[in-house]
Design a protein around this motif. Structure first.
Motif, PDB file in Angstrom:
ATOM      1  N   ALA A 162      12.292 -10.645   8.948  1.00  0.00           N
ATOM      2  CA  ALA A 162      13.673 -10.612   8.452  1.00  0.00           C
ATOM      3  C   ALA A 162      14.431  -9.440   9.062  1.00  0.00           C
ATOM      4  O   ALA A 162      15.602  -9.581   9.458  1.00  0.00           O
ATOM      5  CB  ALA A 162      13.677 -10.520   6.920  1.00  0.00           C
ATOM      6  N   LEU A 163      13.777  -8.281   9.150  1.00  0.00           N
ATOM      7  CA  LEU A 163      14.431  -7.095   9.720  1.00  0.00           C
ATOM      8  C   LEU A 163      14.675  -7.257  11.218  1.00  0.00           C
ATOM      9  O   LEU A 163      15.731  -6.888  11.738  1.00  0.00           O
ATOM     10  CB  LEU A 163      13.570  -5.848   9.460  1.00  0.00           C
ATOM     11  N   ARG A 164      13.684  -7.819  11.914  1.00  0.00           N
ATOM     12  CA  ARG A 164      13.826  -8.010  13.367  1.00  0.00           C
ATOM     13  C   ARG A 164      14.987  -8.951  13.668  1.00  0.00           C
ATOM     14  O   ARG A 164      15.791  -8.702  14.569  1.00  0.00           O
ATOM     15  CB  ARG A 164      12.515  -8.568  13.929  1.00  0.00           C
ATOM     16  N   ARG A 165      15.098 -10.021  12.871  1.00  0.00           N
ATOM     17  CA  ARG A 165      16.180 -10.991  13.087  1.00  0.00           C
ATOM     18  C   ARG A 165      17.530 -10.451  12.616  1.00  0.00           C
ATOM     19  O   ARG A 165      18.567 -11.049  12.900  1.00  0.00           O
ATOM     20  CB  ARG A 165      15.846 -12.303  12.379  1.00  0.00           C
ATOM     21  N   SER A 166      17.490  -9.328  11.883  1.00  0.00           N
ATOM     22  CA  SER A 166      18.734  -8.674  11.453  1.00  0.00           C
ATOM     23  C   SER A 166      19.095  -7.508  12.376  1.00  0.00           C
ATOM     24  O   SER A 166      19.930  -6.674  12.033  1.00  0.00           O
ATOM     25  CB  SER A 166      18.585  -8.165  10.014  1.00  0.00           C
ATOM     26  N   SER A 167      18.415  -7.432  13.533  1.00  0.00           N
ATOM     27  CA  SER A 167      18.709  -6.447  14.587  1.00  0.00           C
ATOM     28  C   SER A 167      18.411  -5.005  14.182  1.00  0.00           C
ATOM     29  O   SER A 167      19.128  -4.081  14.579  1.00  0.00           O
ATOM     30  CB  SER A 167      20.172  -6.561  15.050  1.00  0.00           C
ATOM     31  N   ALA A 168      17.363  -4.787  13.383  1.00  0.00           N
ATOM     32  CA  ALA A 168      16.947  -3.415  13.067  1.00  0.00           C
ATOM     33  C   ALA A 168      16.587  -2.692  14.362  1.00  0.00           C
ATOM     34  O   ALA A 168      16.037  -3.291  15.299  1.00  0.00           O
ATOM     35  CB  ALA A 168      15.752  -3.436  12.121  1.00  0.00           C
ATOM     36  N   GLY A 169      16.909  -1.399  14.419  1.00  0.00           N
ATOM     37  CA  GLY A 169      16.664  -0.639  15.643  1.00  0.00           C
ATOM     38  C   GLY A 169      15.184  -0.443  15.927  1.00  0.00           C
ATOM     39  O   GLY A 169      14.713  -0.610  17.052  1.00  0.00           O
ATOM     40  N   ARG A 170      14.414  -0.069  14.898  1.00  0.00           N
ATOM     41  CA  ARG A 170      12.972   0.111  15.028  1.00  0.00           C
ATOM     42  C   ARG A 170      12.343  -0.196  13.673  1.00  0.00           C
ATOM     43  O   ARG A 170      12.905   0.103  12.632  1.00  0.00           O
ATOM     44  CB  ARG A 170      12.627   1.540  15.446  1.00  0.00           C
ATOM     45  N   ILE A 171      11.170  -0.830  13.698  1.00  0.00           N
ATOM     46  CA  ILE A 171      10.484  -1.189  12.455  1.00  0.00           C
ATOM     47  C   ILE A 171       9.109  -0.530  12.435  1.00  0.00           C
ATOM     48  O   ILE A 171       8.286  -0.750  13.324  1.00  0.00           O
ATOM     49  CB  ILE A 171      10.339  -2.721  12.315  1.00  0.00           C
ATOM     50  N   THR A 172       8.876   0.287  11.415  1.00  0.00           N
ATOM     51  CA  THR A 172       7.581   0.939  11.216  1.00  0.00           C
ATOM     52  C   THR A 172       6.972   0.402   9.929  1.00  0.00           C
ATOM     53  O   THR A 172       7.634   0.369   8.892  1.00  0.00           O
ATOM     54  CB  THR A 172       7.737   2.468  11.113  1.00  0.00           C
ATOM     55  N   ALA A 173       5.710  -0.010   9.998  1.00  0.00           N
ATOM     56  CA  ALA A 173       5.000  -0.457   8.799  1.00  0.00           C
ATOM     57  C   ALA A 173       4.235   0.720   8.211  1.00  0.00           C
ATOM     58  O   ALA A 173       3.386   1.308   8.883  1.00  0.00           O
ATOM     59  CB  ALA A 173       4.040  -1.589   9.141  1.00  0.00           C
ATOM     60  N   VAL A 174       4.571   1.074   6.983  1.00  0.00           N
ATOM     61  CA  VAL A 174       3.835   2.123   6.264  1.00  0.00           C
ATOM     62  C   VAL A 174       2.826   1.402   5.379  1.00  0.00           C
ATOM     63  O   VAL A 174       3.189   0.790   4.375  1.00  0.00           O
ATOM     64  CB  VAL A 174       4.787   3.003   5.425  1.00  0.00           C
ATOM     65  N   ILE A 175       1.558   1.438   5.795  1.00  0.00           N
ATOM     66  CA  ILE A 175       0.489   0.686   5.122  1.00  0.00           C
ATOM     67  C   ILE A 175      -0.509   1.693   4.549  1.00  0.00           C
ATOM     68  O   ILE A 175      -1.512   2.025   5.199  1.00  0.00           O
ATOM     69  CB  ILE A 175      -0.212  -0.288   6.101  1.00  0.00           C
ATOM     70  N   PRO A 176      -0.258   2.216   3.340  1.00  0.00           N
ATOM     71  CA  PRO A 176      -1.149   3.238   2.785  1.00  0.00           C
ATOM     72  C   PRO A 176      -2.614   2.802   2.727  1.00  0.00           C
ATOM     73  O   PRO A 176      -3.521   3.599   2.961  1.00  0.00           O
ATOM     74  CB  PRO A 176      -0.575   3.478   1.383  1.00  0.00           C
ATOM     75  N   TYR A 177      -2.831   1.521   2.388  1.00  0.00           N
ATOM     76  CA  TYR A 177      -4.190   0.962   2.411  1.00  0.00           C
ATOM     77  C   TYR A 177      -4.183  -0.246   3.329  1.00  0.00           C
ATOM     78  O   TYR A 177      -3.447  -1.208   3.099  1.00  0.00           O
ATOM     79  CB  TYR A 177      -4.658   0.564   1.009  1.00  0.00           C
ATOM     80  N   PHE A 178      -4.995  -0.203   4.382  1.00  0.00           N
ATOM     81  CA  PHE A 178      -5.038  -1.270   5.376  1.00  0.00           C
ATOM     82  C   PHE A 178      -6.160  -2.246   5.007  1.00  0.00           C
ATOM     83  O   PHE A 178      -7.341  -1.954   5.195  1.00  0.00           O
ATOM     84  CB  PHE A 178      -5.265  -0.674   6.767  1.00  0.00           C
ATOM     85  N   GLY A 179      -5.770  -3.392   4.435  1.00  0.00           N
ATOM     86  CA  GLY A 179      -6.752  -4.410   4.065  1.00  0.00           C
ATOM     87  C   GLY A 179      -7.422  -5.020   5.286  1.00  0.00           C
ATOM     88  O   GLY A 179      -6.908  -4.924   6.400  1.00  0.00           O
ATOM     89  N   TYR A 180      -8.575  -5.609   5.100  1.00  0.00           N
ATOM     90  CA  TYR A 180      -9.405  -6.214   6.155  1.00  0.00           C
ATOM     91  C   TYR A 180     -10.048  -5.169   7.067  1.00  0.00           C
ATOM     92  O   TYR A 180     -10.698  -5.518   8.054  1.00  0.00           O
ATOM     93  CB  TYR A 180      -8.609  -7.219   7.007  1.00  0.00           C
ATOM     94  N   ALA A 181      -9.875  -3.871   6.756  1.00  0.00           N
ATOM     95  CA  ALA A 181     -10.410  -2.822   7.628  1.00  0.00           C
ATOM     96  C   ALA A 181     -11.933  -2.818   7.662  1.00  0.00           C
ATOM     97  O   ALA A 181     -12.534  -2.348   8.630  1.00  0.00           O
ATOM     98  CB  ALA A 181      -9.902  -1.454   7.172  1.00  0.00           C
ATOM     99  N   ARG A 182     -12.563  -3.336   6.624  1.00  0.00           N
ATOM    100  CA  ARG A 182     -14.030  -3.341   6.607  1.00  0.00           C
ATOM    101  C   ARG A 182     -14.620  -4.389   7.541  1.00  0.00           C
ATOM    102  O   ARG A 182     -15.801  -4.330   7.875  1.00  0.00           O
ATOM    103  CB  ARG A 182     -14.537  -3.556   5.163  1.00  0.00           C
ATOM    104  N   GLN A 183     -13.778  -5.339   7.980  1.00  0.00           N
ATOM    105  CA  GLN A 183     -14.243  -6.338   8.945  1.00  0.00           C
ATOM    106  C   GLN A 183     -13.832  -5.892  10.350  1.00  0.00           C
ATOM    107  O   GLN A 183     -13.027  -6.524  11.018  1.00  0.00           O
ATOM    108  CB  GLN A 183     -13.652  -7.703   8.604  1.00  0.00           C
ATOM    109  N   ASP A 184     -14.407  -4.757  10.772  1.00  0.00           N
ATOM    110  CA  ASP A 184     -13.982  -4.135  12.032  1.00  0.00           C
ATOM    111  C   ASP A 184     -14.961  -4.368  13.181  1.00  0.00           C
ATOM    112  O   ASP A 184     -14.782  -3.838  14.279  1.00  0.00           O
ATOM    113  CB  ASP A 184     -13.782  -2.622  11.823  1.00  0.00           C
ATOM    114  N   ARG A 185     -16.006  -5.154  12.942  1.00  0.00           N
ATOM    115  CA  ARG A 185     -16.977  -5.460  14.002  1.00  0.00           C
ATOM    116  C   ARG A 185     -17.757  -6.708  13.578  1.00  0.00           C
ATOM    117  O   ARG A 185     -17.737  -7.087  12.409  1.00  0.00           O
ATOM    118  CB  ARG A 185     -17.946  -4.298  14.223  1.00  0.00           C
ATOM    119  N   ARG A 186     -18.458  -7.290  14.545  1.00  0.00           N
ATOM    120  CA  ARG A 186     -19.287  -8.455  14.221  1.00  0.00           C
ATOM    121  C   ARG A 186     -20.649  -7.966  13.753  1.00  0.00           C
ATOM    122  O   ARG A 186     -21.411  -7.392  14.521  1.00  0.00           O
ATOM    123  CB  ARG A 186     -19.429  -9.359  15.438  1.00  0.00           C
TER     124      ARG A 186
END
Length: 339
Positions: free
Chosen positions: A85-109
């Motif tokens: 939504a922000l990208r299509r609204s022409s935001a200058g830059r978009i930063t994701a602030v993700i305090p807890y990054f889910g799926y991080a435990r699946q970081d290798r096979r």
């Protein structure tokens, strides 16, 4: 495109209290009101996510505050739809602030024919129009390399060091930092160095996933106040068992400092009944009513460090300066006195 003038915050539904706290902290730092961008993040009857931004964001420096915690899929999808939504609204830059990054435990096979879901999520985030990620205590450092965009990974260790120095004043000589497994040694060592304490390890052997066969303490913990350090506490099985083993090996008391309190299933009940004297977590994941009601659990805020990191990114100044306890002490002034 207009010049980027102000950092603007927008939040999904994953952790609104944290987003509002970050906005308040930024208002204090800047001496002017910083509010969350007005919008709505809703669901249709079939649970499809719909986002509408009510304010003009053209050319603005946008920060989406959204941990991908439980329900992980819903919160991740909210993040991606807000970014679109922000990208299509022409935001200058978009930063994701993700305090807890889910799926991080699946970081290798770990076995044949299994996914590396952390890499898949990184691809989704980068393709959604997000240009930068700000997170805290990734489960493993190599996840930063899964992204083809800049990733700033903050650490809870300097905040925990301030908290330990404040709450164990006069007892610092008796402390022993403990890693509940071999994989978390680097994280535990970081806090041990900051508070000038020795380090011990609990060696954990599993027969199968979710079941712990045996635990052995590496190091002498007799007569010590032990501090267990880890990044994630999910069902609290390993944590409570490790605390038990430490007490059996002569520890006088056991406390735990965990960055992300996932605390699913029987976790709170286990902690309440365990030998753990206290569990300290951050507010990277919004606490449930059960967690808030538990007298053994204490929550330390991350809003001060995230607010400062957002301002540093916006200003183009160093984020790594926030890795040092000395830098964070003034930011957390009033909470932790170092006198």
């Amino acid at each position: 495109m207009p010049a980027i003038t102000e950092p603007k915050l927008i939040s999904g539904n994953a952790n609104l209290p944290l987003a509002k706290s970050i906005a308040r902290r930024m208002s204090m730092h800047r001496g002017m009101s910083v509010n969350l961008v007005d919008g709505r993040v809703e669901r249709f009857n079939d649970q499809e996510i719909f986002v509408e931004v009510y304010e003009n964001v053209r050319g603005e420096d946008m920060f989406i505050i959204q941990p991908t915690s439980n329900p992980a899929n819903d919160n991740l999808m909210e993040l991606l739809v807000i970014a679109d939504a922000l990208r299509r609204s022409s935001a200058g830059r978009i930063t994701a602030v993700i305090p807890y990054f889910g799926y991080a435990r699946q970081d290798r096979r770990t076995k044949a024919r299994t996914p590396i879901s952390a890499k898949l999520v990184a691809n989704l985030i980068a393709q959604s129009g997000i240009e930068r990620v700000l997170t805290m205590d990734l489960h493993s450092a190599q996840i930063q390399g899964f992204f083809d965009i800049p990733v700033d990974n903050l650490y809870a260790s300097p905040i925990f060091a301030l908290d330990i120095e404040h709450n164990f004043k006069g007892k610092m000589a008796d402390l022993m930092v403990v890693s509940p497994d071999v994989g978390g040694v680097a994280r535990a060592r970081e806090i041990a160095k900051r508070i000038n304490a020795p380090l011990s390890i609990v060696d954990k052997r599993r027969e199968k996933a979710g079941e712990i066969a045996e635990m052995t303490v590496i190091g002498n913990v007799e007569g010590k106040s032990c501090i267990l350090v880890d990044d994630i506490c999910d069902t609290a099985g390993t944590l409570c068992k490790a605390a038990e083993v430490l007490m059996e090996n002569g520890a006088t008391e056991v406390h735990a400092y965990i960055t992300h309190g996932v605390l699913s299933g029987p976790a709170v009940e286990r902690i309440t009944k365990s030998v753990l004297k206290s569990l300290v977590i951050t507010d990277s994941i919004e606490a449930t009513d059960q967690v808030k009601a538990c007298k053994s659990i204490r929550i330390v805020p991350t809003a001060p460090i995230f607010a400062q990191a957002i301002l540093n990114i916006w200003n183009g100044t160093s984020v790594s300066s926030l890795f040092e306890t000395e830098t964070l002490a003034p930011i957390y002034e009033g909470m932790y006195s170092r006198d």
